[in-house]
Design a protein around this motif. Structure first.
Motif, PDB file in Angstrom:
ATOM      1  N   ILE A   9       0.983  -1.160  -0.092  1.00  0.00           N
ATOM      2  CA  ILE A   9       0.067   0.061  -0.087  1.00  0.00           C
ATOM      3  C   ILE A   9       0.847   1.069  -0.209  1.00  0.00           C
ATOM      4  O   ILE A   9       0.627   2.203  -0.774  1.00  0.00           O
ATOM      5  N   TYR A  10       1.854   1.178   1.032  1.00  0.00           N
ATOM      6  CA  TYR A  10       2.676   2.555   1.085  1.00  0.00           C
ATOM      7  C   TYR A  10       4.194   2.192   0.286  1.00  0.00           C
ATOM      8  O   TYR A  10       4.668   1.298   0.525  1.00  0.00           O
ATOM      9  N   ASN A  11       4.805   3.497   0.297  1.00  0.00           N
ATOM     10  CA  ASN A  11       6.349   3.747   0.114  1.00  0.00           C
ATOM     11  C   ASN A  11       6.841   3.780   1.363  1.00  0.00           C
ATOM     12  O   ASN A  11       6.803   4.641   2.100  1.00  0.00           O
ATOM     13  N   MET A  12       7.470   2.753   1.725  1.00  0.00           N
ATOM     14  CA  MET A  12       7.712   2.575   3.285  1.00  0.00           C
ATOM     15  C   MET A  12       8.967   3.535   3.426  1.00  0.00           C
ATOM     16  O   MET A  12       9.179   3.961   4.667  1.00  0.00           O
ATOM     17  N   ASP A  13       9.912   4.001   2.507  1.00  0.00           N
ATOM     18  CA  ASP A  13      10.923   4.862   2.673  1.00  0.00           C
ATOM     19  C   ASP A  13      10.395   6.149   2.940  1.00  0.00           C
ATOM     20  O   ASP A  13      10.857   6.832   3.994  1.00  0.00           O
ATOM     21  N   GLU A  14       9.517   6.610   2.140  1.00  0.00           N
ATOM     22  CA  GLU A  14       8.755   7.849   2.214  1.00  0.00           C
ATOM     23  C   GLU A  14       8.086   8.036   3.612  1.00  0.00           C
ATOM     24  O   GLU A  14       7.626   9.025   4.026  1.00  0.00           O
ATOM     25  N   THR A  15       7.507   6.876   3.877  1.00  0.00           N
ATOM     26  CA  THR A  15       6.464   6.948   5.178  1.00  0.00           C
ATOM     27  C   THR A  15       7.158   7.238   6.480  1.00  0.00           C
ATOM     28  O   THR A  15       6.883   7.627   7.620  1.00  0.00           O
ATOM     29  N   LYS A  16       8.945   6.765   6.420  1.00  0.00           N
ATOM     30  CA  LYS A  16       9.289   6.898   7.664  1.00  0.00           C
ATOM     31  C   LYS A  16       9.390   8.236   8.269  1.00  0.00           C
ATOM     32  O   LYS A  16       9.576   9.303   7.569  1.00  0.00           O
ATOM     33  N   ASN A  17       9.113   8.661   9.577  1.00  0.00           N
ATOM     34  CA  ASN A  17       8.986  10.062  10.147  1.00  0.00           C
ATOM     35  C   ASN A  17       8.086  10.840   9.859  1.00  0.00           C
ATOM     36  O   ASN A  17       8.269  12.044   9.626  1.00  0.00           O
ATOM     37  N   ARG A  18       6.913  10.289   9.140  1.00  0.00           N
ATOM     38  CA  ARG A  18       5.859  11.081   8.390  1.00  0.00           C
ATOM     39  C   ARG A  18       4.605  10.880   9.264  1.00  0.00           C
ATOM     40  O   ARG A  18       4.420   9.860  10.087  1.00  0.00           O
ATOM     41  N   GLU A  19       3.793  11.688   9.762  1.00  0.00           N
ATOM     42  CA  GLU A  19       2.512  11.800  10.503  1.00  0.00           C
ATOM     43  C   GLU A  19       1.500  10.782   9.659  1.00  0.00           C
ATOM     44  O   GLU A  19       0.895   9.736  10.441  1.00  0.00           O
TER      45      GLU A  19
END
Length: 266
Positions: free
Chosen positions: A158-168
């Protein structure tokens, strides 16, 4: 060619009634089931159909693993009720008080063999139909995603795991293949997040405004990419208001052209 696509029935017989209504609306159309026919509601053994392709889901695999004496979490996911109902429906009365596992192996062997032979994905001209998804963190997700992850993956699809890091909020992944991908597995009420670089409005978290989560079909699509459709209508949540999504796709265009999303989409 049009085709009807249904996911995650989880033994809910009302969903099958609505599938038959859609089949009457689109006669002679192929129906593709995206897995998880059992658990949630106890009537998985009755969820069968003709003129259809059936893909294996993780709950179906857990049944196979249980029958092969492999350690797995099937019973805590509704397996015990499903097992008892299967034996009641298909085994003679004298076998119902014996070992349930052996009764299923003895009296339901054709169905078990059918599940074991189900593919984990099917491809058409513009559609890839798969239970859970692909591991999009891999270099070649279509070739390298394991059968296990085709049935179980969630966040890495579902998600881009690298971009998701440290995101709300999580950031949606791109679709790297030139096909529309249709999946079940994850009730759509659980899917929310932001698009990379805010190219589209966010999908907000689902509320429990009526005491249950609404699970309509959700679509994630970046500009100039094929869409990804998420169609798990929440049957396994066992709220009576959630009873599945039945979708109709134009296989040559890779788009949904009709659907019955029930009262959970209101």
């Amino acid at each position: 060619m049009t085709m009807i696509v249904v996911s995650d029935i989880h033994g809910h017989l009302e969903t099958m009634d609505r599938v038959r209504a859609m089949q009457a609306k689109y006669p002679h159309t192929l129906t593709v089931y995206l897995g998880d026919y059992i658990d949630g509601y106890p009537y998985g053994g009755r969820v069968q159909a003709s003129q259809a392709i059936a893909i294996r889901g993780n709950h179906d695999q857990m049944l196979l693993d249980y029958l092969a004496d492999k350690d797995n979490p099937w019973f805590i996911n509704g397996g015990k009720a499903t097992l008892r109902q299967m034996v009641q429906d298909y085994a003679p009365a004298k076998a119902r008080k014996s070992n349930l596992q052996q009764a299923v192996l003895t009296y339901m062997s054709p169905l078990i063999q059918f599940i074991a032979e189900m593919p984990t994905a099917v491809e058409f001209d513009k559609l890839l139909l798969i239970h859970a998804g692909l591991d999009l963190s891999l270099e070649d997700p279509l070739k390298e995603t394991t059968p296990f992850n085709r049935m179980w993956v969630r966040e890495p699809y579902i998600y881009n795991m690298d971009e998701t890091k440290n995101r709300e909020h999580p950031v949606f992944a791109h679709n790297p293949i030139a096909k529309t991908i249709v999946t079940g597995h994850t009730p759509t009420a659980l899917i929310y997040g932001d698009y990379e670089n805010n190219v589209k409005p966010s999908l907000p978290p689902t509320s429990f405004s009526d005491g249950y989560p609404k699970c309509p079909v959700k679509v994630i699509q970046y500009p100039d990419e094929s869409p990804r459709y998420f169609i798990d209508g929440g049957n396994h949540m066992t709220y009576k208001e959630n009873y599945g999504n039945i979708c109709v796709f134009d296989e040559t265009k890779g788009v949904m052209i009709d659907s019955d999303q029930g009262i959970n989409a209101n």
